[in-house]
Design an enzyme around this catalytic site. Structure first.
Site, short mmCIF file in Angstrom:
data_model
loop_
_atom_site.label_atom_id
_atom_site.label_comp_id
_atom_site.label_asym_id
_atom_site.label_seq_id
_atom_site.Cartn_x
_atom_site.Cartn_y
_atom_site.Cartn_z
N CYS A 23 3.33 1.86 -2.98
CA CYS A 23 3.41 0.73 -4.14
C CYS A 23 2.04 0.62 -4.59
CB CYS A 23 4.23 -0.63 -3.74
SG CYS A 23 4.17 -1.36 -5.56
N CYS A 76 1.42 -3.01 -6.10
CA CYS A 76 1.62 -3.98 -5.26
C CYS A 76 0.31 -4.14 -4.61
CB CYS A 76 2.74 -4.08 -4.30
SG CYS A 76 4.09 -3.20 -4.76
N ASP A 77 -0.21 -2.98 -3.89
CA ASP A 77 -1.29 -3.00 -3.04
C ASP A 77 -2.75 -2.50 -3.55
OD1 ASP A 77 0.74 -3.97 -1.43
OD2 ASP A 77 1.34 -1.74 -0.95
#
Ligand code: NAP
Length: 316
Positions: free
Chosen positions: A138, A141-142
């Site tokens: 992701c 997200c990261d």
């Protein structure tokens, strides 16, 4: 057998938000949070800093956020069972939900079991290797994590997600390599153009990553050309899988209508599924947005839909 007005299956942002709303509406919900199927809290449990969930200007750790969701659901009286759901019987009402230890009748059900990002079985990418130490599924997200700053980053896939994630990562990376197994992108034309034209993105056609290596974090990848067979080691700060998601619907055994990939179909703008009294929220019904905040929003919708439907049915 115990009977509940509402049983919620799933414990990500969608399931817990549905539980908060349903509990506050006195529906006395029971929630199956899973056990072997994955950590309670869903995909955010495997991420680190969450910086795009509104209300946390300094960011919050994914697990911390999900523990807060769970506590809030419990505070208003949700009964949480740490069990996987093995099967459901949606053929007649009340429905039946069978967990590993508990079997319960349900007047209505909210399915919020999420989706699992697909991973590849590449040497170095596993749990205990570089998974979450530079290998993730992701980018949104990261991607902003310090370990990815000004490093060459590799995205695997050729669909809209792979392109979107590649473009997103150009904000942080020194260069983004899109590694695709074929010589043509699957992504929509407009998205593909974005990748093809972007000065910081290079597409490695007909290619696959064969090995990921490093020390504490990812440092190198071995990229193989699938046509010529030539392999080349390249410096790398991270590897992002963007090869699609698999909605977690196996336990439904085809009792709800889904699209061809398995995402539960809902009536547009609602959480109503093909079976009256069964609602779906979060990533299990959302191939497009797949964010914690959109999942939470649809969990709220499912609780409100279920509350109104129960009331229309005279089940108060
Ligand atoms: P997808 O369209 O299914 O694409 C998956 C990609 O991963 C494909 O290019 C596929 O290669 C590749 N792949 C699959 N298995 C692989 C393997 N084992 N090894 C190497 N490569 C593999 O998935 P997605 O990109 O996540 O998109 C899912 C849906 O969401 C689509 O409908 C998409 O349009 C939508 N979406 C839309 C947006 C947007 O509009 N902004 C953004 C994201 C997603 P092949 O091409 O060779 O099959």
């Amino acid at each position: 057998m115990e009977k509940r007005k509402l049983v919620i299956i799933g414990s990500g942002p969608a399931g817990f938000t549905a539980a908060i709303y349903a509990a506050r509406a006195n529906l006395n919900p029971m929630l199956f949070e899973g056990f072997m199927s994955g950590p309670s809290g869903g995909q955010l449990m495997t991420t680190t800093e969450v910086e795009n969930y509104p209300g946390f200007p300094e960011g919050i750790l994914g697990p911390e956020l999900m523990i807060a969701f769970r506590n809030q659901a419990e505070r208003f009286g949700t009964k949480i069972l740490t069990e996987d759901v093995e099967w459901v019987d949606l053929s007649k009402r009340p429905f039946v939900v069978k967990g590993s230890n508990t079997q319960v009748q349900a007047e209505s059900i909210i399915i919020a079991t999420g989706a699992t990002a697909k991973r590849l079985d590449i040497e170095g990418a596993g749990d205990g290797e570089f998974w979450q130490k530079g290998v993730t599924a992701c980018a949104v997200c990261d991607g902003a994590a310090p370990i990815f700053r000004n490093k060459p980053l590799f995205v695997i896939g050729g669909g809209d997600s792979a392109v979107e994630e590649s473009v997103f990562l150009t904000k942080y990376a020194s260069r983004v390599y899109l590694v695709h197994r074929r010589d043509q992108l699957r992504a929509s034309k407009i998205m593909a153009e974005r990748a093809l034209k972007h000065p910081k993105i290079e597409i490695l056609w007909n290619s696959a990553i064969e090995k990921i290596s490093g020390d504490q974090i990812v440092k190198k990848v071995l990229v193989k050309n699938l046509v010529t067979g030539a392999a080349e080691e390249r410096e790398a700060g991270g590897v992002f899988f963007a090869i699609g998601h698999q909605p977690n619907t196996g336990f439904l055994k085809g009792q709800l209508k889904t699209n061809e990939t398995g995402y539960v179909l809902v009536r547009p703008g609602t959480t109503y599924t093909s079976v009256e009294g069964v609602f779906a929220a979060g990533d299990v019904q959302d191939p497009t947005y797949r964010q914690a905040v959109t999942a939470a929003g649809s969990g709220c919708m499912a609780a409100l839909d279920s509350e109104r439907w129960l009331s229309e049915m005279g089940i108060d």
